[in-house]
Scaffold this motif. Structure first.
Motif, mmCIF file in Angstrom:
data_model
loop_
_atom_site.group_PDB
_atom_site.id
_atom_site.type_symbol
_atom_site.label_atom_id
_atom_site.label_comp_id
_atom_site.label_asym_id
_atom_site.label_seq_id
_atom_site.Cartn_x
_atom_site.Cartn_y
_atom_site.Cartn_z
ATOM 1 N N ASN A 47 17.809 -39.614 -1.712
ATOM 2 C CA ASN A 47 17.961 -38.313 -2.347
ATOM 3 C C ASN A 47 17.340 -37.182 -1.529
ATOM 4 O O ASN A 47 17.215 -36.059 -2.027
ATOM 5 C CB ASN A 47 17.330 -38.341 -3.742
ATOM 6 C CG ASN A 47 17.997 -39.367 -4.642
ATOM 7 O OD1 ASN A 47 19.221 -39.490 -4.652
ATOM 8 N ND2 ASN A 47 17.197 -40.130 -5.386
ATOM 9 N N GLY A 48 16.918 -37.496 -0.298
ATOM 10 C CA GLY A 48 16.346 -36.469 0.576
ATOM 11 C C GLY A 48 14.887 -36.168 0.314
ATOM 12 O O GLY A 48 14.312 -35.276 0.952
ATOM 13 N N ASP B 288 9.897 -27.733 1.108
ATOM 14 C CA ASP B 288 11.317 -28.043 1.088
ATOM 15 C C ASP B 288 11.955 -27.503 2.359
ATOM 16 O O ASP B 288 11.694 -26.363 2.774
ATOM 17 C CB ASP B 288 11.986 -27.434 -0.144
ATOM 18 C CG ASP B 288 11.496 -28.074 -1.438
ATOM 19 O OD1 ASP B 288 11.100 -29.260 -1.381
ATOM 20 O OD2 ASP B 288 11.500 -27.407 -2.487
ATOM 21 N N ILE B 289 12.795 -28.301 2.974
ATOM 22 C CA ILE B 289 13.368 -27.961 4.277
ATOM 23 C C ILE B 289 14.888 -27.915 4.176
ATOM 24 O O ILE B 289 15.514 -28.814 3.598
ATOM 25 C CB ILE B 289 12.953 -28.989 5.348
ATOM 26 C CG1 ILE B 289 11.439 -29.044 5.476
ATOM 27 C CG2 ILE B 289 13.598 -28.668 6.690
ATOM 28 C CD1 ILE B 289 10.801 -27.747 5.931
ATOM 29 N N THR B 290 15.468 -26.863 4.733
ATOM 30 C CA THR B 290 16.917 -26.751 4.859
ATOM 31 C C THR B 290 17.272 -26.889 6.333
ATOM 32 O O THR B 290 16.806 -26.114 7.179
ATOM 33 C CB THR B 290 17.428 -25.406 4.321
ATOM 34 O OG1 THR B 290 17.065 -25.283 2.943
ATOM 35 C CG2 THR B 290 18.941 -25.319 4.472
ATOM 36 N N MET B 291 18.092 -27.879 6.656
ATOM 37 C CA MET B 291 18.446 -28.148 8.048
ATOM 38 C C MET B 291 19.864 -27.660 8.323
ATOM 39 O O MET B 291 20.753 -27.735 7.454
ATOM 40 C CB MET B 291 18.331 -29.645 8.357
ATOM 41 C CG MET B 291 16.953 -30.223 8.046
ATOM 42 S SD MET B 291 16.689 -31.887 8.700
ATOM 43 C CE MET B 291 16.447 -31.530 10.433
ATOM 44 N N GLY C 16 22.907 -27.351 0.271
ATOM 45 C CA GLY C 16 22.017 -27.851 -0.767
ATOM 46 C C GLY C 16 22.125 -29.341 -1.018
ATOM 47 O O GLY C 16 21.441 -29.877 -1.896
ATOM 48 N N ALA C 17 22.965 -30.035 -0.255
ATOM 49 C CA ALA C 17 23.108 -31.485 -0.426
ATOM 50 C C ALA C 17 21.931 -32.201 0.229
ATOM 51 O O ALA C 17 21.486 -31.821 1.322
ATOM 52 C CB ALA C 17 24.414 -31.956 0.179
ATOM 53 N N PRO C 18 21.383 -33.231 -0.419
ATOM 54 C CA PRO C 18 20.240 -33.942 0.171
ATOM 55 C C PRO C 18 20.617 -34.645 1.472
ATOM 56 O O PRO C 18 21.748 -35.118 1.624
ATOM 57 C CB PRO C 18 19.845 -34.951 -0.915
ATOM 58 C CG PRO C 18 21.075 -35.136 -1.741
ATOM 59 C CD PRO C 18 21.801 -33.827 -1.702
ATOM 60 N N LYS D 58 11.645 -31.831 -0.278
ATOM 61 C CA LYS D 58 13.015 -32.310 -0.266
ATOM 62 C C LYS D 58 13.730 -31.705 0.930
ATOM 63 O O LYS D 58 13.566 -30.521 1.241
ATOM 64 C CB LYS D 58 13.733 -31.937 -1.560
ATOM 65 C CG LYS D 58 15.143 -32.519 -1.685
ATOM 66 C CD LYS D 58 15.744 -32.227 -3.048
ATOM 67 C CE LYS D 58 17.110 -32.870 -3.206
ATOM 68 N NZ LYS D 58 17.700 -32.607 -4.540
ATOM 69 N N ILE D 59 14.533 -32.509 1.614
ATOM 70 C CA ILE D 59 15.265 -32.077 2.798
ATOM 71 C C ILE D 59 16.746 -32.000 2.448
ATOM 72 O O ILE D 59 17.342 -32.998 1.999
ATOM 73 C CB ILE D 59 15.030 -33.050 3.967
ATOM 74 C CG1 ILE D 59 13.522 -33.193 4.248
ATOM 75 C CG2 ILE D 59 15.748 -32.575 5.224
ATOM 76 C CD1 ILE D 59 13.190 -34.264 5.263
ATOM 77 N N THR D 60 17.336 -30.816 2.635
ATOM 78 C CA THR D 60 18.744 -30.606 2.284
ATOM 79 C C THR D 60 19.461 -29.921 3.432
ATOM 80 O O THR D 60 18.846 -29.386 4.364
ATOM 81 C CB THR D 60 18.868 -29.747 1.016
ATOM 82 O OG1 THR D 60 18.232 -28.481 1.260
ATOM 83 C CG2 THR D 60 18.189 -30.422 -0.174
ATOM 84 N N ASP D 61 20.803 -29.904 3.347
ATOM 85 C CA ASP D 61 21.583 -29.155 4.332
ATOM 86 C C ASP D 61 21.831 -27.746 3.809
ATOM 87 O O ASP D 61 21.312 -27.353 2.758
ATOM 88 C CB ASP D 61 22.895 -29.878 4.645
ATOM 89 C CG ASP D 61 23.806 -30.039 3.436
ATOM 90 O OD1 ASP D 61 23.602 -29.321 2.420
ATOM 91 O OD2 ASP D 61 24.719 -30.884 3.484
#
Length: 905
Positions: free
Chosen positions: A62-63, A100-103, A40-42, A34-37
């Motif tokens: 939904n990311g 899971d990736i946080t950008m 934590g928002a997708p 899942k990719i989120t900012d």
């Protein structure tokens, strides 16, 4: 190379998909997550690209993402516009891997830039480089193969009752809240310049059967083109006339610098984009794009991400198209997304050889090192052979190529190139691209550029198959759509797509066809009968000569092998006020399909317009007569037998023959009836013309022979099912015609000879712009005895309302004014484009209307030479034109007019 796709209307968005790409599924595991900012928002529609495999996918709304890969260690690049890209190493073994990736937000820096004396934004220098090299980037890939996954989703937020009822008639049941999904797994093969083959290996759809997805045609669109359908590209050669650009900083991605350019339309227009494009500094190619354009039904967002599939070669790997809007009581949203795996990418050797970028300082060393490594890798004997071959080859092309490359490199190395430099660079690259694509002599027969093959059993894959290979996880609405379909698989199909209720048998079986018409077809569809019904525009008519009239006809059609068919249409008319029974039949036979041959035989008794080629529309004449007491048309009675034949003698060479016998009888008005102005009489039934006499109008029998030859050089064509269809030519069409009135044959009194010659051409500059012209002249060396119907005919349409667009016609002279039995010369020219004059004004710039300007000239003896110029806004409310025009007699202004064209033909 693979090209971006744009869909300009809501209808297309609801009905069609866009091709994207999927990885190979053999011996693979899934990389998912899942990719989120940072909050934590997708992040929806982020791209995931595996560099070693040239393979990518996108996250869903939904990311979430998932992509199948074989075992190995990979560099995975995560990108989303507005966020800093992330490169991570991932090792995939025999089990699926979750990442899971946080950008984080992308920060664009502002480097030290030089501001030139004219105060120009530095974005313009960047865009000149990009536009100048657009032909190179568009044509640098000669071929590739790719595995493709595509998913298109349409969600109906609201469907009005009227639309639901219309869809039910086609056995389609749609209601508010419904979602339809279509996903395909295909293999795409591309060969330059524009040939695509799609092999659909599996398809999974909840759309009704009537919906087709002709996705391949969208591959012909690219941001590097000047126009994309009616949209004007911000990278097109004419872009500076329509867009402003603002430099908003840069960011780094590996060894590359990415410039961020804001695209601003110069005016509000549904033919222009707005948003951002990202350019790779030095390569001057697209890195990504986030653009929007308006339609009459809502806004479309286009997001595309490119990646380096080969050193210095950036191709689109992420495509996302989102739309939300409505039309005619329907509101909904559309999204397309998918994944790609490129294979066997082959670069165009000629374009790579003249690549001017390799001569630039930042790339010259790299290119030199690659060339030296290739030389060292060759055996000594290979080097000697190569030298010997070079000695024996002519050096002319190499010298010319070297000069062109030097010129291009000189332009690219300038600190700030001008518009003139940009246009010169574009022309040089366009020439190279054309040479590269025209190495082989092209046959005049055009093969289908887009081929689609569906593998047997493609629709039979079960849910477990799709759960395994699907790289973009389904949303809840999409899951519900498939669950609904699966739950109804064992139920009657009418539950999903509606039922066909018989209703009242008397109404549907007898009265319905009687009033509204029907078509009856036999079991093998080789024979059909068509009846238009009582309620149609042709069934009831009115003119001052016949008065009220009732018309009925029926058509019988028999088809055989492709290109072989026979039609017969018997008809009858009762002219009430004239108390005359009119009758006749029309026949047509198609034969010799590779020669486009068709023979016609018509016969009967009818009321005919003197201007048979450009007759007054009967409905317009009836309305003008009944409401304004204006009887535009002039008629005579004709009892006739008319034979015509057309056949291709050779490709582009057409021969027409015609032979007719006409018993023409003079008519007078039979009624003075109208809804209004009952105290005014209709004009008499005499055509207004400066040379016509009673001898030309009196009853007479005429036998006429007509011969015509028409030639179009290098006329390209297609063959479909053994039937030849003409496509286009880059040359004009020339023709020569001879008509002979044969005195004494079958009691004929006609005695005349008529010669005519001319040429015409329509030039499509792009999908929205065209230029046409026509020149013709005629002469009667003998006009001893001639009926007015056999005079030369010119298209005059002075009615203020028309049902057809005429690009080669006159609009202020009377219907019968520009006709002669002596000699004449006539010329027309017209230009149609999205922007010419008024479309630059703020009030109408934000429309899909186009503009048309034209001019016409006519000259005959004993009449002032006539010139007409005009201007029209066209496609107003889709099918309307509003035109104004002025006429000049002997170059002096004489008249002005305007008309409304409602295109229904």
């Amino acid at each position: 190379m693979s090209k971006p796709v744009f869909i300009p209307t809501f209808t297309r968005l609801l009905l069609f998909s866009v091709i994207l790409f999927l990885p190979d599924i053999a011996n693979s595991q899934q990389l998912k997550g899942k990719i989120t900012d940072e909050k934590g928002a997708p992040i929806p529609y982020a791209t995931v690209f595996i560099k070693e495999l040239s393979q990518g996918t996108t996250s869903n709304v939904n990311g979430k993402y998932g992509i199948d890969v074989p075992e190995g260690t990979y560099t995975v690049i995560y990108r989303s516009l507005g966020y800093a890209p992330q490169n991570i190493k991932v090792k995939v073994n025999t089990k699926s891997v979750t990442k899971d990736i946080t950008m984080v937000d992308q920060v664009h820096q502002l480097r030290e830039i030089r501001v030139y004396g004219n105060g120009e934004d530095p974005a313009y220098s960047i865009m000149r480089h990009v536009i100048g090299l657009s032909n190179f980037h568009k044509n640098q890939v000669e071929s590739y193969k790719a595995d493709v996954y595509l998913r298109g989703t349409v969600h109906f937020q609201k469907v009005s009752r009227i639309i639901r009822n219309q869809l039910r008639k086609q056995k389609v049941e749609v209601k508010s809240g419904d979602t339809f999904v279509d996903e395909t797994y295909s293999t795409i093969t591309f060969d330059a310049p524009d040939h695509y083959k799609q092999v659909i290996k599996s398809v999974n759809s909840t759309f009704p059967d009537i919906v087709d997805f002709p996705v391949m045609k969208f591959f012909a669109a690219s941001l590097y083109d000047d126009n994309i359908d009616i949209l004007i590209s911000p990278l097109g050669r004419n872009a500076f006339n329509h867009y402003k650009y603002v430099y908003e900083g840069f960011s780094y991605e590996g060894v590359y610098t990415i410039d961020k350019i804001k695209v601003i339309p110069r005016r509000r227009s549904k033919q222009l984009f707005s948003g951002y494009i990202y350019i790779i500094d030095g390569l001057w190619c697209l890195h990504s794009a986030d653009l929007n354009f308006d339609t009459p039904f809502g806004e479309v967002n286009v997001r595309q991400v490119f990646d380096e599939v080969k050193p210095g070669v950036w191709m689109p790997v992420g495509h996302n198209y989102a739309f939300e809007g409505g039309v005619l009581g329907v509101k909904g949203s559309v999204h397309f997304g998918g994944s790609v795996k490129y294979r066997d990418v082959v670069l165009n050797p000629r374009l790579i050889a003249v690549n001017p970028i390799n001569t630039m300082p930042q790339f010259a060393e790299k290119a030199k090192a690659e060339a030296e490594s290739k030389t060292e890798a060759k055996p000594e004997t290979d080097k000697e052979d190569s030298v010997e071959e070079t000695k024996n080859e002519p050096l002319g092309h190499e010298v010319k190529d070297g000069k062109r490359v030097a010129k291009m490199a000189e332009i690219l190395n300038k600190e700030n190139i001008t518009n003139r430099d940009m246009n010169k660079l574009s022309r040089l690259m366009s020439r190279e691209a054309k040479i590269a694509n025209d190495d082989e002599e092209q046959s005049l027969e055009l093969k289908d550029k887009n081929q689609k093959v569906i593998v047997s059993g493609a629709a039979d894959k079960d849910s477990s198959y799709w759960n395994e290979i699907r790289p973009i996880p389904l949303t809840e609405n999409e899951k519900e759509s498939f669950e609904k379909r699966d739950s109804l698989e064992n139920s009657p199909r009418k539950k999903l797509f509606g039922s066909s209720k018989n209703g009242n048998k008397l109404l549907s079986g007898y009265l319905g066809p009687l009033f509204t018409g029907k078509r009856w077809t036999n079991r093998d569809t080789s024979f059909h009968v068509s009846y238009p019904g009582i309620l149609n525009l042709k069934s009831v008519g009115f003119n001052a000569v016949d008065g009220w009239k009732i018309h009925q006809e029926i058509t019988l059609n028999k088809t055989g092998r492709p290109g072989h068919a026979f039609w017969f249409t018997p008809w009858g008319t009762w002219a009430i006020n004239r108390k005359a029974v009119l009758w006749g039949g029309k026949t047509a036979l198609t034969y010799a399909p590779m020669h486009r041959a068709i023979a016609n035989l018509d016969f009967g008794r009818k009321t005919e317009d003197f201007n048979s080629l450009y007759a007054v529309d009967p409905f317009i004449n009836a309305v003008a007569s009944l409401f304004a007491k204006e009887n535009y048309a002039r008629y005579y009675e004709n009892r006739y037998i008319d034979f015509r034949n057309r056949i291709d003698m050779a490709n582009g060479l057409v021969f027409y023959t015609g032979f007719s016998w006409n018993d023409r009888r003079r008519l007078e008005n039979s009624t003075n009836y109208s809804f209004f102005r009952t105290d005014v009489d209709y004009m008499n039934n005499l055509p207004h013309n400066h040379v016509v006499t009673d001898a030309n109008l009196n009853s007479q029998i005429n036998t006429v022979l007509k011969l015509k030859i028409e030639y179009t050089p290098r006329y390209y064509y297609r063959v479909k099912d053994g039937v030849k269809e003409m496509a286009h030519s880059d040359f004009p069409t020339f023709w020569f015609q001879y008509n002979k009135g044969i005195k004494g044959l079958f009691n004929s009194t006609a005695d005349f000879d008529y010669l005519e010659a001319g040429l015409t051409q329509g030039i499509h500059l792009n999908s929205a712009t065209s230029f046409t012209y026509e020149i013709r002249g005629g002469w009667f060396p003998n006009n001893e005895h001639i009926h007015f119907a056999d005079f030369s005919q010119t298209n005059s349409q002075p009615s203020p309302v028309l049902f057809k667009e005429f690009r080669h016609g006159f609009f202020t002279p009377g219907y019968y004014e520009l006709r002669t039995d002596d000699r004449f010369v006539e010329a027309h020219v017209s230009y149609k484009a999205p922007y010419i004059l008024l479309k630059y004004l703020p009030g109408i710039s934000n429309t899909l209307w186009r503009e048309l300007v034209w001019a016409g000239y006519y000259k005959m003896p004993n009449h002032p030479q006539y010139t007409e110029v005009g201007y029209s806004l066209i496609e107003v409310l889709f099918n309307g034109n509003i035109g104004v025009f002025a006429g000049f007699d002997d170059w002096h202004y004489s008249r002005i007019g305007m008309n409304l064209v409602i295109r229904i033909y």
